[in-house]
Design a protein around this motif. Sequence first.
Motif, mmCIF file in Angstrom:
data_model
loop_
_atom_site.group_PDB
_atom_site.id
_atom_site.type_symbol
_atom_site.label_atom_id
_atom_site.label_comp_id
_atom_site.label_asym_id
_atom_site.label_seq_id
_atom_site.Cartn_x
_atom_site.Cartn_y
_atom_site.Cartn_z
ATOM 1 N N ALA A 552 0.785 -1.153 -0.031
ATOM 2 C CA ALA A 552 -0.038 0.119 -0.190
ATOM 3 C C ALA A 552 0.857 1.217 0.146
ATOM 4 C CB ALA A 552 -1.066 -0.109 1.127
ATOM 5 N N CYS A 553 1.964 1.214 -0.634
ATOM 6 C CA CYS A 553 3.098 2.284 -0.614
ATOM 7 C C CYS A 553 3.748 2.233 -1.968
ATOM 8 C CB CYS A 553 3.970 2.197 0.410
ATOM 9 S SG CYS A 553 5.363 3.248 0.446
ATOM 10 N N PRO A 554 3.646 3.177 -3.034
ATOM 11 C CA PRO A 554 4.243 3.152 -4.150
ATOM 12 C C PRO A 554 5.706 2.887 -4.069
ATOM 13 C CG PRO A 554 3.201 5.547 -3.715
ATOM 14 C CD PRO A 554 2.847 4.302 -2.624
ATOM 15 N N ARG A 583 4.776 -11.015 -8.436
ATOM 16 C CA ARG A 583 3.923 -11.062 -7.770
ATOM 17 C C ARG A 583 3.448 -9.928 -7.032
ATOM 18 N NH1 ARG A 583 4.746 -17.204 -5.294
ATOM 19 N NH2 ARG A 583 5.662 -18.055 -7.358
ATOM 20 N N ILE A 584 4.421 -8.716 -7.172
ATOM 21 C CA ILE A 584 3.990 -7.626 -6.359
ATOM 22 C C ILE A 584 2.769 -6.877 -7.084
ATOM 23 C CG2 ILE A 584 4.812 -5.266 -6.309
ATOM 24 C CD1 ILE A 584 6.120 -6.872 -4.149
ATOM 25 N N ARG A 585 1.661 -6.426 -6.171
ATOM 26 C CA ARG A 585 0.617 -5.657 -6.697
ATOM 27 C C ARG A 585 0.609 -4.468 -5.517
ATOM 28 N NH1 ARG A 585 1.441 -9.096 -9.870
ATOM 29 N NH2 ARG A 585 -0.181 -10.430 -10.764
ATOM 30 N N GLU A 586 0.202 -3.327 -6.327
ATOM 31 C CA GLU A 586 0.024 -2.060 -5.735
ATOM 32 C C GLU A 586 -1.388 -2.150 -5.187
ATOM 33 O OE1 GLU A 586 -1.611 1.588 -4.856
ATOM 34 O OE2 GLU A 586 -2.052 0.719 -6.546
ATOM 35 N N TYR A 587 -1.732 -1.806 -4.073
ATOM 36 C CA TYR A 587 -3.133 -1.872 -3.189
ATOM 37 C C TYR A 587 -4.100 -1.327 -4.127
ATOM 38 C CZ TYR A 587 -6.808 -1.244 -0.174
ATOM 39 O OH TYR A 587 -8.398 -1.347 0.337
ATOM 40 N N SER A 588 -4.254 -0.032 -4.527
ATOM 41 C CA SER A 588 -5.292 0.477 -5.199
ATOM 42 C C SER A 588 -5.758 0.115 -6.499
ATOM 43 C CB SER A 588 -5.091 2.186 -5.273
ATOM 44 O OG SER A 588 -4.110 2.510 -6.316
ATOM 45 N N SER A 589 -4.564 -0.351 -7.456
ATOM 46 C CA SER A 589 -4.926 -0.784 -8.775
ATOM 47 C C SER A 589 -5.366 -2.404 -8.435
ATOM 48 C CB SER A 589 -3.585 -0.738 -9.379
ATOM 49 O OG SER A 589 -2.540 -1.502 -8.878
ATOM 50 N N ALA A 611 -14.904 14.315 -1.304
ATOM 51 C CA ALA A 611 -13.553 13.983 -1.450
ATOM 52 C C ALA A 611 -12.855 14.313 -2.749
ATOM 53 C CB ALA A 611 -13.731 12.261 -1.479
ATOM 54 N N THR A 612 -11.479 14.608 -2.279
ATOM 55 C CA THR A 612 -10.574 14.727 -3.366
ATOM 56 C C THR A 612 -9.379 13.807 -3.231
ATOM 57 O OG1 THR A 612 -9.574 16.643 -4.428
ATOM 58 C CG2 THR A 612 -9.157 16.561 -2.177
ATOM 59 N N TYR A 613 -8.424 13.681 -4.202
ATOM 60 C CA TYR A 613 -7.286 12.981 -4.344
ATOM 61 C C TYR A 613 -6.192 13.608 -4.620
ATOM 62 C CZ TYR A 613 -4.730 8.769 -5.769
ATOM 63 O OH TYR A 613 -3.584 8.039 -6.021
ATOM 64 N N HIS A 614 -5.326 13.283 -4.004
ATOM 65 C CA HIS A 614 -3.717 13.866 -4.184
ATOM 66 C C HIS A 614 -2.903 12.562 -5.059
ATOM 67 C CE1 HIS A 614 0.544 14.729 -3.648
ATOM 68 N NE2 HIS A 614 0.742 13.783 -3.104
ATOM 69 N N ASP A 615 -2.222 12.752 -6.016
ATOM 70 C CA ASP A 615 -1.688 11.744 -6.751
ATOM 71 C C ASP A 615 -0.330 12.035 -5.965
ATOM 72 O OD1 ASP A 615 -3.051 10.744 -9.321
ATOM 73 O OD2 ASP A 615 -3.321 12.795 -9.469
ATOM 74 N N SER A 616 0.286 10.553 -5.575
ATOM 75 C CA SER A 616 1.633 10.401 -5.199
ATOM 76 C C SER A 616 2.516 10.464 -6.620
ATOM 77 C CB SER A 616 1.836 9.096 -4.524
ATOM 78 O OG SER A 616 3.045 8.598 -4.667
ATOM 79 N N GLY A 687 -2.731 7.502 -1.789
ATOM 80 C CA GLY A 687 -2.279 6.283 -2.050
ATOM 81 C C GLY A 687 -1.055 5.968 -1.679
ATOM 82 N N CYS A 688 -0.356 7.015 -0.568
ATOM 83 C CA CYS A 688 1.033 6.822 -0.383
ATOM 84 C C CYS A 688 1.319 7.057 1.132
ATOM 85 C CB CYS A 688 1.910 7.633 -1.226
ATOM 86 S SG CYS A 688 3.423 7.744 -0.483
ATOM 87 N N PRO A 689 1.621 6.408 2.223
ATOM 88 C CA PRO A 689 1.524 6.811 3.443
ATOM 89 C C PRO A 689 2.848 7.959 3.745
ATOM 90 C CG PRO A 689 2.864 4.566 3.200
ATOM 91 C CD PRO A 689 1.992 4.847 1.920
ATOM 92 N N ALA A 690 3.557 8.137 2.891
ATOM 93 C CA ALA A 690 4.585 9.323 3.095
ATOM 94 C C ALA A 690 3.765 10.581 2.856
ATOM 95 C CB ALA A 690 5.862 9.066 2.136
ATOM 96 N N CYS A 691 3.070 10.769 1.530
ATOM 97 C CA CYS A 691 2.465 11.630 1.287
ATOM 98 C C CYS A 691 1.154 11.972 2.467
ATOM 99 C CB CYS A 691 1.566 11.254 -0.068
ATOM 100 S SG CYS A 691 2.882 11.386 -1.469
ATOM 101 N N MET A 692 0.707 10.964 2.915
ATOM 102 C CA MET A 692 -0.449 11.021 3.791
ATOM 103 C C MET A 692 0.583 12.003 5.399
ATOM 104 S SD MET A 692 -3.108 8.344 5.540
ATOM 105 C CE MET A 692 -1.871 7.126 6.103
ATOM 106 N N LEU A 693 1.698 11.571 5.560
ATOM 107 C CA LEU A 693 2.538 11.926 6.556
ATOM 108 C C LEU A 693 2.618 13.317 6.277
ATOM 109 C CD1 LEU A 693 5.726 10.828 8.184
ATOM 110 C CD2 LEU A 693 5.333 13.240 7.721
ATOM 111 N N GLN A 694 3.010 13.776 5.235
ATOM 112 C CA GLN A 694 3.353 15.253 4.733
ATOM 113 C C GLN A 694 1.858 16.027 5.052
ATOM 114 O OE1 GLN A 694 5.774 17.138 4.573
ATOM 115 N NE2 GLN A 694 5.510 18.473 2.586
ATOM 116 N N ILE A 695 0.926 15.726 4.526
ATOM 117 C CA ILE A 695 -0.443 16.421 4.114
ATOM 118 C C ILE A 695 -1.248 16.387 5.613
ATOM 119 C CG2 ILE A 695 -2.533 16.460 3.070
ATOM 120 C CD1 ILE A 695 -1.459 15.092 0.458
#
Length: 723
Positions: A552-554, A583-589, A611-616, A687-695
């Motif tokens: 769940a982290c790009p 076998r790696i899968r990104e969560y949202s996709s 709701a709005t969305y921020h692109d990592s 979709g990114c915990p680091a972006c979540m930290l910043q925002i």
Amino acid sequence: MNTKEFKEKINEKLNDEIQKKNLTKFYEDYPKARQKAFEGYDFEQLRNSVKNIKQNTVDKLEELADKFQKAVEKNGAVFYRAVSDKDVVDYILKLCKEKDVKLVVKSKSMLSEEVELAQHFKEAGIESQETDLGEWIIQIAKHKPSHMVMPAIHLNRQQVADYFEKQLGKNMKPDIEFLVHTARAELREKFLKADLGISGCNIAAAENGAMFILTNEGNGRLTSSLPKTHIVLVGYEKLVESFEDAIPILRILPRNATAQTLTSYVNIILGPSQAIVEHTDGTFSIEKKELHVILVDHGRIEMARDPIFKELYQCIRCSACTNVCPVYALVGGHVFGNIYTGGIGALLNAFIGSSQTANQIQNLCITCGSCTQVCSGSIDIPNLIIEMRKKNIEKEGLPTIPKVVFQNIMSNRSLFHNMLKLARLGQKSFKNGQFIRNLPLYFSKYTKDRSLPAIADVPFRDIFDTILQKPAKNQEKIAFFSGCLIDFVYPETGEAVVKSLNALGFSVEFPKDQTCCGTPMYLTGDKESAKKVAMQNLEALESIDPDYIVVACPTGVEMWEKYPQFFKDDPKYLQLAQKYKNRIREYSSFVDEQLNKQNIKLNSLKNNGIATYHDSCHLKRVLGIHTQPRDIIAKAFNTNFVEMEHADQCCGMAGSYSLKFPEISKELGDQKHKSIIKSTANLVYVGCPACMLQIKGLIDKKGGNVKVMHIAQLVNEALKENK
């Protein structure tokens, strides 16, 4: 300059309101103008053509150089190969002495800036006149170029008028048309009196010696045709095999550089020009002028021979990468560059400029990937920046603090996790709810403009076993790789990931021996420490042997996909790395795919608000995941979803970047905060915990009735009644 001086320069430029206004306007206007310029053209096809043409140049460099020399000499020009910057200067000064040159007119040439030709003319007592308007402005201002295509972009019309007034000794009004007319009138006399003309070259065709010069002001044509002697400076990277190879470059260069469909003047030089000469007896004759072509190495051959950095030959100096760089838009080219600006400038300077300067300015790259999307030659600039960091570390070693943290702590999973637990206890005196809002003394700068998250009381790894999962409907086994932030800072996101995947019919396992993905080490250039944690993670996953690894982290996904490159000489781990890469899968996709595949409808969350969305950066630009998160949000919120302005602009976090350059991170964060507030949304999904930290930290510090959540929390909430 030393680190302190560099920081002072950054702060000076961040406070330069005129430069900031100019660069911000261009940064915001350029993408739309560029898109319009490319209407009717397949950009990907064009840049693939350029890439192939320039790769051919590298593969046949010496052969093409020899062909070019023979063609140039056959066309009647004098040819010279210069190995160093000194060779270039010595040749030109010697020629000036032979021709008794008093005045030189120079069309725009980055190569002449590179070898500091103007300074050498001054020292030799020769007057040199820049004839490109932007170059003349900075010549008068005694500045260096701040942009490869628009050298005076950092100045406004009033400043230009002031410089003209000081130079010409007459009143100047800050009107662009008037200033351009004044420049033409002043320069015309210089063209007519000049003894020597010097120009650069955009493309050089080896098959027939044709040299292309692209300008918007006609000064290139006057420089090459009016003086009795003309010198063309050609870098090895400007060579192409055939005349036809120039076509894709001519199509892409103006559109990418300044969003023009075509430059005003395309001059093709095949040999010395001719002039009608009037003699004292009143008769006329046609005489050939003298043309000298200097093919310049100055580190370019070394660059071509480097198996990694030869990719830089694909650069056509359009500067599109700089035009979309969020850091350049803040600090400009006098900080982020030296002749050549931005991330590409850092890389080029490592070979054809100052390696010390290159090492310093490459740290400014935030690796957001904006440049890779627009590069005319498909150069992966962020990846080459990382390779440059690796090269520097191999040569000089890591600084003390990163060395201790990466090699002694983060590479040791048990010690690393114990240190995080100790940090959790140590934060108590600074913690206020979920945030640390103020740190003391030296550390206060890190909480001045955003709050920092507190380490969770209980990490996700200790919560996982308490999560009740329903029996799986799907046979595939999923392993959840959490990464450090979800594990130790945002365990609620980890819970949402597991519960939502289980609601979609999967059994989820969490290998407890997993550790940091290795991104912090890799981005710093510490390949060995990244390799150590990669080995630990591969072993942890092998104990489960899952069908999918959901991340769940790009940056975690990106890192797992890089694991095979660490083990080229280790068959055991190479096999594991390649197996799990697939076998790696990104969560949202992955979730969006499953919702569509299983025809599952999400419950409406419209009552929760807008709701709005921020692109990592890494999610959109590296992994190419852009529509899937929006598809998920739209299914849950329908018309209550709004796009924020500049949704894909970097939030300024970028891992340790926000600690190295908090002042730049703050500016980028401010822009993101404004976009969020302006959207009127009360929910921001990422979709990114680091972006979540910043925002999250920005909203907490700067205000705003906005809740910031990972998209996994949305999916979990919207699937609750389906469980």
